[in-house]
Write a protein that holds these residues in place. Sequence first.
Motif, short mmCIF file in Angstrom:
data_model
loop_
_atom_site.label_atom_id
_atom_site.label_comp_id
_atom_site.label_asym_id
_atom_site.label_seq_id
_atom_site.Cartn_x
_atom_site.Cartn_y
_atom_site.Cartn_z
N GLN A 160 0.84 -1.20 0.00
CA GLN A 160 0.00 0.00 0.00
C GLN A 160 0.88 1.25 0.00
OE1 GLN A 160 -1.10 -2.58 2.22
NE2 GLN A 160 -2.72 -3.14 0.79
N TRP A 162 1.12 5.57 -1.56
CA TRP A 162 0.47 6.74 -2.16
C TRP A 162 1.54 7.72 -2.63
CZ3 TRP A 162 -1.03 4.04 2.01
CH2 TRP A 162 -2.35 3.56 2.05
N THR A 179 -2.50 6.00 -5.92
CA THR A 179 -2.26 4.91 -4.99
C THR A 179 -1.98 3.62 -5.74
OG1 THR A 179 -3.11 3.71 -3.06
CG2 THR A 179 -4.68 4.23 -4.80
N ASN A 181 -1.81 -0.72 -4.70
CA ASN A 181 -1.93 -1.73 -3.65
C ASN A 181 -1.28 -3.04 -4.06
OD1 ASN A 181 -3.72 -2.77 -5.50
ND2 ASN A 181 -5.55 -2.41 -4.28
N TRP A 187 -0.98 1.80 -10.83
CA TRP A 187 -1.32 2.99 -10.06
C TRP A 187 -2.73 3.43 -10.43
CZ3 TRP A 187 1.59 5.24 -6.27
CH2 TRP A 187 2.93 4.82 -6.17
#
Length: 438
Positions: A160, A162, A179, A181, A187
């Motif tokens: 995770q 950002w 972001t 994950n 992205w």
Amino acid sequence: MKRIIKWSILMAAAVLMATVITGCSFWPGEEASSSDNGKVQENHEKNHDEDKQSTSDNTSGQVDSPSQQGDNNTNGGSDSKSGSDTNTDSGTLHPPAATQSHNDNVQMEEITAVRMIDASSGWIGGKGIIARSDDNGVNWKIQYQGEQTAEQIFALNGKQVWAVLASDGDTPDRKRLLTSNDGGKHWKAVGRMPSDGFLHFTSVNNAFVSNFRTTDGGKTWSKLNTPKNAVGEPYFHDEKNGWAVVQEGKKILIKKTADGGTTWKETYSGPYEGELQGSIIRSMGENDAWVELIGGTGMTQTSYSFLHTSDSGKSWRKVLANSTAGGGPAPGVEEPHKDIPKNTGSKPGPLYVVNKDIAFLGGNCPACDVQNTLGWTKDGGKIWINGKAQVPGYGESLLAMADGDHGWWITNDNENGPVLYSTANGGMKWNKMKVFSK
């Protein structure tokens, strides 16, 4: 005799037919078996390649990703006016295919963001680039390319992450929050930034930036109340506990809220004749706060102070007090302050707080031959240590620590490419790991 010949012919024909029939039933079966074996081998090789790719991704860097005022109505769409990127219909931003492998000659005009995850892994960002290393900064893999500059990178873990992207002159509501994950393989544009402050997530959905909070991962933001005459950006550790610096006349106050900004209580008061230029706050617990007060500037010198509390402001430790000839007295502390430690350099460098006991703060000296130094405390501010390491670089320096021992120190320069240094002993020794070409 004719009967025998006829019988022999019939027997031969039968044998031939049986052979043909048997062959037709056997060879396709063997062929299928061979084909199946081939498919198993092919799949094995494919899985092996995928495992290698996964391993490569994990070891060469998958960006997921610490360390802010504007309109609360943000959106998750990308804006070509703010920098175009490779998009899919789903809004996912993919790194170019050419960047799926190592790029050991990553060119960086300037490194503008850095974040570590553990002792050997982390990310850097610059103009149009986010890259990751998993061998302590020696090799880098580009994870994202676009037109905007990565201003911040924040990660909860290796998956995770950002990033705040912006173009020159962008107001906060024009800056995009992305972001990932899956370690940076993909992205996704989440929304816009509400403020120019420090972005920090406490979970996948909850984050704070200055006096704004999101509960949906950055899609929308709500504004939290702050005290009047606040200087610099406030810092909310969670939805209830926050800190702010206020200047009232010739006093500098540090205030705390325990109810999400509804009420603020004064916890510290210190003298200052000048005008406070800013403040930087970090909090590693609901009762913990590290506060840097930035005073006057003159002759390439800036005065500043550094304070810490671990009991919700009931008591404060004066960790540093740097008065300078050009910037005047250190803000918020009494003069003289010979009993308070002084950081090296003529102005403050990067700040990184590891936990309630450990904090690093750099020093910068534009007029010196070697510009950058670093100091730290590892006991909550009781003892301050000025490190002996000195590294060149006239541009802004950056610092990221994985823990109290392992960290990256990055310097930028107007003429030369950025340089990354690494420590494994808490700043006592720094090794040059990577020199980036411009």
